[in-house]
Design a protein around this motif. Structure first.
Motif, PDB file in Angstrom:
ATOM      1  N   TYR A   1       0.801  -1.237   0.000  1.00 31.46           N
ATOM      2  CA  TYR A   1       0.000   0.000   0.000  1.00 31.46           C
ATOM      3  C   TYR A   1       0.830   1.283   0.000  1.00 31.46           C
ATOM      4  N   SER A   2       1.783   1.435   0.914  1.00 34.42           N
ATOM      5  CA  SER A   2       2.507   2.707   1.011  1.00 34.42           C
ATOM      6  C   SER A   2       3.945   2.626   0.492  1.00 34.42           C
ATOM      7  N   SER A   3       4.279   1.538  -0.162  1.00 32.78           N
ATOM      8  CA  SER A   3       5.621   1.390  -0.725  1.00 32.78           C
ATOM      9  C   SER A   3       5.740   2.291  -1.947  1.00 32.78           C
ATOM     10  N   GLN A   4       6.464   3.408  -1.803  1.00 28.93           N
ATOM     11  CA  GLN A   4       6.533   4.418  -2.861  1.00 28.93           C
ATOM     12  C   GLN A   4       7.613   4.145  -3.900  1.00 28.93           C
ATOM     13  N   ALA A   5       8.755   3.651  -3.471  1.00 25.79           N
ATOM     14  CA  ALA A   5       9.876   3.535  -4.396  1.00 25.79           C
ATOM     15  C   ALA A   5      10.554   2.168  -4.343  1.00 25.79           C
ATOM     16  N   GLY A   6       9.944   1.206  -3.686  1.00 26.08           N
ATOM     17  CA  GLY A   6      10.544  -0.120  -3.594  1.00 26.08           C
ATOM     18  C   GLY A   6      10.654  -0.781  -4.966  1.00 26.08           C
ATOM     19  N   ASN A   7      11.731  -1.521  -5.167  1.00 28.01           N
ATOM     20  CA  ASN A   7      11.955  -2.201  -6.436  1.00 28.01           C
ATOM     21  C   ASN A   7      12.101  -3.702  -6.230  1.00 28.01           C
ATOM     22  N   GLN A   8      11.636  -4.448  -7.197  1.00 27.71           N
ATOM     23  CA  GLN A   8      11.786  -5.896  -7.242  1.00 27.71           C
ATOM     24  C   GLN A   8      11.272  -6.588  -5.989  1.00 27.71           C
ATOM     25  N   ASN A   9      10.078  -6.206  -5.557  1.00 25.42           N
ATOM     26  CA  ASN A   9       9.399  -6.843  -4.434  1.00 25.42           C
ATOM     27  C   ASN A   9       8.263  -7.725  -4.945  1.00 25.42           C
ATOM     28  N   VAL A  10       7.996  -8.808  -4.214  1.00 27.42           N
ATOM     29  CA  VAL A  10       6.844  -9.662  -4.492  1.00 27.42           C
ATOM     30  C   VAL A  10       6.076  -9.829  -3.184  1.00 27.42           C
TER      31      VAL A  10
END
Length: 142
Positions: free
Chosen positions: A73-82
């Protein structure tokens, strides 16, 4: 009267067929399905967000897959997450994470973590490169 009932039923069927489409969005590199999914994405690419408000606050994050109510929901700039499951990674700010299970990694700030199970890694504030499997394992990380 029978014809009117058939027309009304046909209209209802059409409406229920269109509603999911109205709540979906896809461009060349992103696919968002669900009310509020990915609505803040500006330059993020290659994301797939499925579920009510999945990836809601994402702006620049790329290569993410969020599936479930409020996942990422609030992850603004995270990369390569599942994140798979309702509220997984809901307040995540890390990258390269994999969370599966209701509220897994909910407040994660770490990188390269794998949390599998209900609320596993729930409050991980500093841990990096952890593997936690089981119900509420690592819930109190601080």
């Amino acid at each position: 009267m029978k014809n009117i009932n058939k027309i009304i039923i046909s209209i209802i069927i059409i409406l229920f067929s269109i509603i999911p489409i109205l709540n979906s969005y896809a461009d060349d590199t992103n696919t968002f399905t669900g009310i509020g999914a990915g609505v803040s994405t500006t330059t993020g690419t290659y994301n797939t967000f499925t579920g009510y408000r999945a990836g809601f606050a994402n702006t620049t994050g790329s290569y993410n897959t969020y599936n479930g109510y409020n996942a990422g929901y609030s992850s603004q700039a995270g990369n390569q997450n599942v994140f798979i499951g309702d509220r997984t990674g809901e307040f995540n700010s890390g990258t390269w994470n994999t969370f599966v299970g209701w509220k897994a990694g909910r407040f994660n700030r770490g990188t390269g973590n794998s949390f599998l199970g209900l609320s596993s890694g729930y409050n991980n504030n500093i841990g990096n490169y952890n593997v936690e499997i089981g119900k509420e394992i690592g819930r109190a990380h601080v």
